[in-house]
Design a protein around this motif. Structure first.
Motif: not given
Length: 381
Positions: A73-78, A94-97, A110-117, A122-130
């Motif tokens: 599930s997306f909750a488990e993925l996050e 640096t923006r993750p792709v 696949t698009g939703a998986i990439g968006q969640r990751l 970005e939240h974990v690293t605390g870097h600027a938005p993509s």
């Protein structure tokens, strides 16, 4: 965060059909790998990871496994994604792709998986938005039966982009495949090499780089140089070793005899410009000429190695069968004792050359299935 002494689970990606050649390259670098479909898996120190990127002439890119987990599930993925060490790979700006593939899994969008990751990274690293990023870092995500494998690309631009080819002729040959042709034939720098359909010069230039011991990645940057875990001292040591190897190769190779010919003047102009950017123009003899004008450049037998036209008809309106037959006639008559290698899509066309061929490589060039056929040009009588 990985240190210079860390060991990485890595995978060198290549065009299918080139795996054994890639494994041999890594072995010569002191890296033991395991051949798989589309590449070679290996354990590497940070130094070996950098060296594989710098030196591989056949690999498309080198990725490092960042994480493995299961999610249904997306909750488990996050939750699982928050445990990934994103900070080792993503610096400020640096923006993750994410390049995601999913098969037989509950999470298939696949698009939703990439968006969640991406949001988690970005939240974990605390870097600027993509949207504020100045560079990108590719992550390859493979999902099979709810099992996730996240790999980080260490190469950046695909490794066939050596940095020297800006000018192209029609249907350019990828640099990695040209290098694979040279490695598969066992061509040595003390033997002359002739490419009668040189196009933008890919085979002659790759031969000159190989012959002079110059690393194919010498003139380009890599993604790992932007990692927060990048070890500049280790990279400097890799480059210093490469410089020493190049100097030693220069002492051994002597004078290279590498000839490129093409009937198209524009192709020769492109080849010359590319060779100059690659720093090997002085090693190459590039001239406009037809097959009928071909002559051996040296008394020592060598290789005719080329990527002939694939289309149904050549520009002048003649049938390609005639072109292959003429190539075979010139080669058998004037190049007796030499070896010949043709990269072809149609073995029936190659048969027009009347040379007993054997297949060395079966791979692809772009969307086309190709084979490297080699044979010996026997001395008459």
């Amino acid at each position: 965060m990985p240190s210079p002494s860390s060991r990485h689970d890595a995978f060198a990606v290549c065009t299918p059909g080139l795996e054994q050649l890639l494994e041999g390259e890594l072995r010569r670098l002191g890296i033991r790998g395991r051949v798989g479909t589309g590449g070679v898996a290996f354990r590497a120190t940070t130094r070996e990871l950098y060296a594989a990127n710098l030196w591989s002439r056949v690999a498309t890119r080198v990725v490092v496994r960042a994480a493995r987990f299961e999610a249904r599930s997306f909750a488990e993925l996050e939750r699982a994604a928050r445990r990934v060490d994103w900070a080792s790979w993503l610096g400020p700006g640096t923006r993750p792709v994410f390049r995601v593939s999913s098969r037989s899994s509950r999470l298939y969008h696949t698009g939703a998986i990439g968006q969640r990751l991406g949001a988690v990274a970005e939240h974990v690293t605390g870097h600027a938005p993509s949207g504020d990023a100045t560079s990108e870092q590719l992550f390859v995500v493979r999902v099979r039966r709810d099992a996730f494998t996240i790999s980080v690309d260490s190469s950046g631009e695909a490794l066939h982009r050596r940095g020297w080819r800006l000018a192209t002729a029609k249907a350019p040959l990828r640099e990695t495949l040209a290098a694979a042709m040279l490695l598969a034939t066992g061509w040595q720098p003390d033997r002359p090499l002739v490419d009668p359909f040189c196009g933008s010069g890919t085979i002659p230039i790759e031969a000159a780089l190989l012959g002079t011991g110059r690393p194919p990645g010498a003139d380009r940057a890599f993604a790992f140089q932007r990692w927060p875990s990048f070890a500049p001292g280790t990279w400097a040591s890799v480059l210093a070793s490469a410089s020493r190897a190049e100097r030693e190769a220069a002492k051994r190779c002597g004078t290279l005899v590498i000839v490129g010919r093409d009937r198209d003047a524009g192709a020769i102009e492109a080849a010359t410009a590319n060779a100059e950017r690659a720093g090997v123009a002085h090693h190459l003899d590039l001239q406009r000429a037809s097959i009928s004008e071909l002559q051996p450049p040296a008394s020592t037998p060598g290789w005719i190695l080329t990527n002939p036209p694939y289309g149904k008809r050549i520009a002048s309106g003649g049938d390609l069968r005639d072109l292959y037959a003429r190539l075979g006639q010139v080669a058998r008559t004037l190049f007796a004792g030499w070896s010949i290698g043709l990269l072809v899509t149609d073995r029936r066309l190659a048969a027009q050359a009347a040379v007993p061929f054997e297949e060395r490589i079966r791979s692809s060039n772009g969307a086309l299935a190709v084979s490297l056929l080699t044979g010996e040009l026997r001395t008459p009588g």
